[in-house]
Design a protein around this motif. Sequence first.
Motif, PDB file in Angstrom:
ATOM      1  N   ASP A 221       0.853  -1.189   0.000  1.00 50.90           N
ATOM      2  CA  ASP A 221       0.000   0.000   0.000  1.00 50.90           C
ATOM      3  C   ASP A 221       0.887   1.235   0.000  1.00 50.90           C
ATOM      4  O   ASP A 221       1.309   1.706   1.050  1.00 50.90           O
ATOM      5  N   LYS A 222       1.183   1.765  -1.172  1.00 53.84           N
ATOM      6  CA  LYS A 222       2.090   2.905  -1.278  1.00 53.84           C
ATOM      7  C   LYS A 222       1.373   4.250  -1.154  1.00 53.84           C
ATOM      8  O   LYS A 222       1.996   5.262  -0.915  1.00 53.84           O
ATOM      9  N   GLY A 223       0.066   4.246  -1.291  1.00 50.91           N
ATOM     10  CA  GLY A 223      -0.689   5.494  -1.260  1.00 50.91           C
ATOM     11  C   GLY A 223      -0.924   6.009   0.145  1.00 50.91           C
ATOM     12  O   GLY A 223      -0.491   5.429   1.146  1.00 50.91           O
ATOM     13  N   LEU A 224      -1.615   7.115   0.204  1.00 46.41           N
ATOM     14  CA  LEU A 224      -1.949   7.758   1.473  1.00 46.41           C
ATOM     15  C   LEU A 224      -2.898   6.872   2.272  1.00 46.41           C
ATOM     16  O   LEU A 224      -3.878   6.358   1.745  1.00 46.41           O
ATOM     17  N   GLN A 225      -2.578   6.686   3.537  1.00 49.85           N
ATOM     18  CA  GLN A 225      -3.361   5.860   4.450  1.00 49.85           C
ATOM     19  C   GLN A 225      -3.956   6.752   5.546  1.00 49.85           C
ATOM     20  O   GLN A 225      -3.494   7.861   5.761  1.00 49.85           O
ATOM     21  N   VAL A 226      -4.939   6.241   6.247  1.00 54.53           N
ATOM     22  CA  VAL A 226      -5.539   6.938   7.383  1.00 54.53           C
ATOM     23  C   VAL A 226      -5.564   5.959   8.555  1.00 54.53           C
ATOM     24  O   VAL A 226      -5.861   4.780   8.375  1.00 54.53           O
ATOM     25  N   GLY A 227      -5.240   6.448   9.749  1.00 51.20           N
ATOM     26  CA  GLY A 227      -5.265   5.564  10.901  1.00 51.20           C
ATOM     27  C   GLY A 227      -4.966   6.295  12.183  1.00 51.20           C
ATOM     28  O   GLY A 227      -5.218   7.497  12.310  1.00 51.20           O
ATOM     29  N   SER A 228      -4.401   5.568  13.124  1.00 48.35           N
ATOM     30  CA  SER A 228      -4.052   6.128  14.413  1.00 48.35           C
ATOM     31  C   SER A 228      -2.657   5.617  14.767  1.00 48.35           C
ATOM     32  O   SER A 228      -1.939   5.133  13.896  1.00 48.35           O
ATOM     33  N   ILE A 229      -2.279   5.709  16.030  1.00 48.45           N
ATOM     34  CA  ILE A 229      -0.933   5.341  16.453  1.00 48.45           C
ATOM     35  C   ILE A 229      -1.023   4.360  17.618  1.00 48.45           C
ATOM     36  O   ILE A 229      -1.611   4.664  18.668  1.00 48.45           O
ATOM     37  N   ALA A 230      -0.431   3.190  17.433  1.00 47.91           N
ATOM     38  CA  ALA A 230      -0.513   2.127  18.436  1.00 47.91           C
ATOM     39  C   ALA A 230       0.084   2.548  19.780  1.00 47.91           C
ATOM     40  O   ALA A 230      -0.400   2.125  20.829  1.00 47.91           O
ATOM     41  N   GLN A 231       1.128   3.390  19.770  1.00 50.16           N
ATOM     42  CA  GLN A 231       1.747   3.816  21.031  1.00 50.16           C
ATOM     43  C   GLN A 231       0.741   4.564  21.914  1.00 50.16           C
ATOM     44  O   GLN A 231       0.763   4.425  23.135  1.00 50.16           O
ATOM     45  N   TYR A 232      -0.138   5.359  21.313  1.00 50.45           N
ATOM     46  CA  TYR A 232      -1.175   6.053  22.088  1.00 50.45           C
ATOM     47  C   TYR A 232      -2.135   5.027  22.698  1.00 50.45           C
ATOM     48  O   TYR A 232      -2.419   5.053  23.892  1.00 50.45           O
ATOM     49  N   TRP A 233      -2.616   4.114  21.865  1.00 51.96           N
ATOM     50  CA  TRP A 233      -3.620   3.157  22.323  1.00 51.96           C
ATOM     51  C   TRP A 233      -3.040   2.141  23.297  1.00 51.96           C
ATOM     52  O   TRP A 233      -3.766   1.599  24.133  1.00 51.96           O
ATOM     53  N   GLU A 234      -1.733   1.901  23.230  1.00 46.65           N
ATOM     54  CA  GLU A 234      -1.095   1.001  24.189  1.00 46.65           C
ATOM     55  C   GLU A 234      -1.237   1.554  25.609  1.00 46.65           C
ATOM     56  O   GLU A 234      -1.399   0.798  26.567  1.00 46.65           O
ATOM     57  N   LYS A 235      -1.216   2.886  25.751  1.00 37.51           N
ATOM     58  CA  LYS A 235      -1.382   3.519  27.070  1.00 37.51           C
ATOM     59  C   LYS A 235      -2.846   3.553  27.498  1.00 37.51           C
ATOM     60  O   LYS A 235      -3.163   3.420  28.678  1.00 37.51           O
TER      61      LYS A 235
END
Length: 126
Positions: A64-78
Amino acid sequence: NVGIGIATPSYKLHVSGSIYATGAITALSDIKQKNIKEYMQLGIDEVANAPVIKFTWKDPKAEDKGLQVGSIAQYWEKVLPEAVKRDKEGTLSMSYGVVALVAAISTAKKVRELDERVTKLEKIGR
């Protein structure tokens, strides 16, 4: 462990790349199969402060080389560590479905609570 597109899989089925399905992907959720330890919900600030990002993968071999949308696992780990996994190299992955479900239910409960408060205040003001 079985790997598709990866030589050293870290999970029972480890796919490197996109997965396409025409049917539903389900996970066991029957209460008869669960030993419930507690009922929980996220605070509205934890949901509201969650990072939502647009990104591209650093790996030049990423499918998947295009623009992606998501969040960050480090935030959710806390915030919701049960939804985040760390592989043997220390790389984090997260269950977007679990995060989305818990955040949506927590937000809906807060909205309901606020709606009930507004209704009571409107009755007092009449």
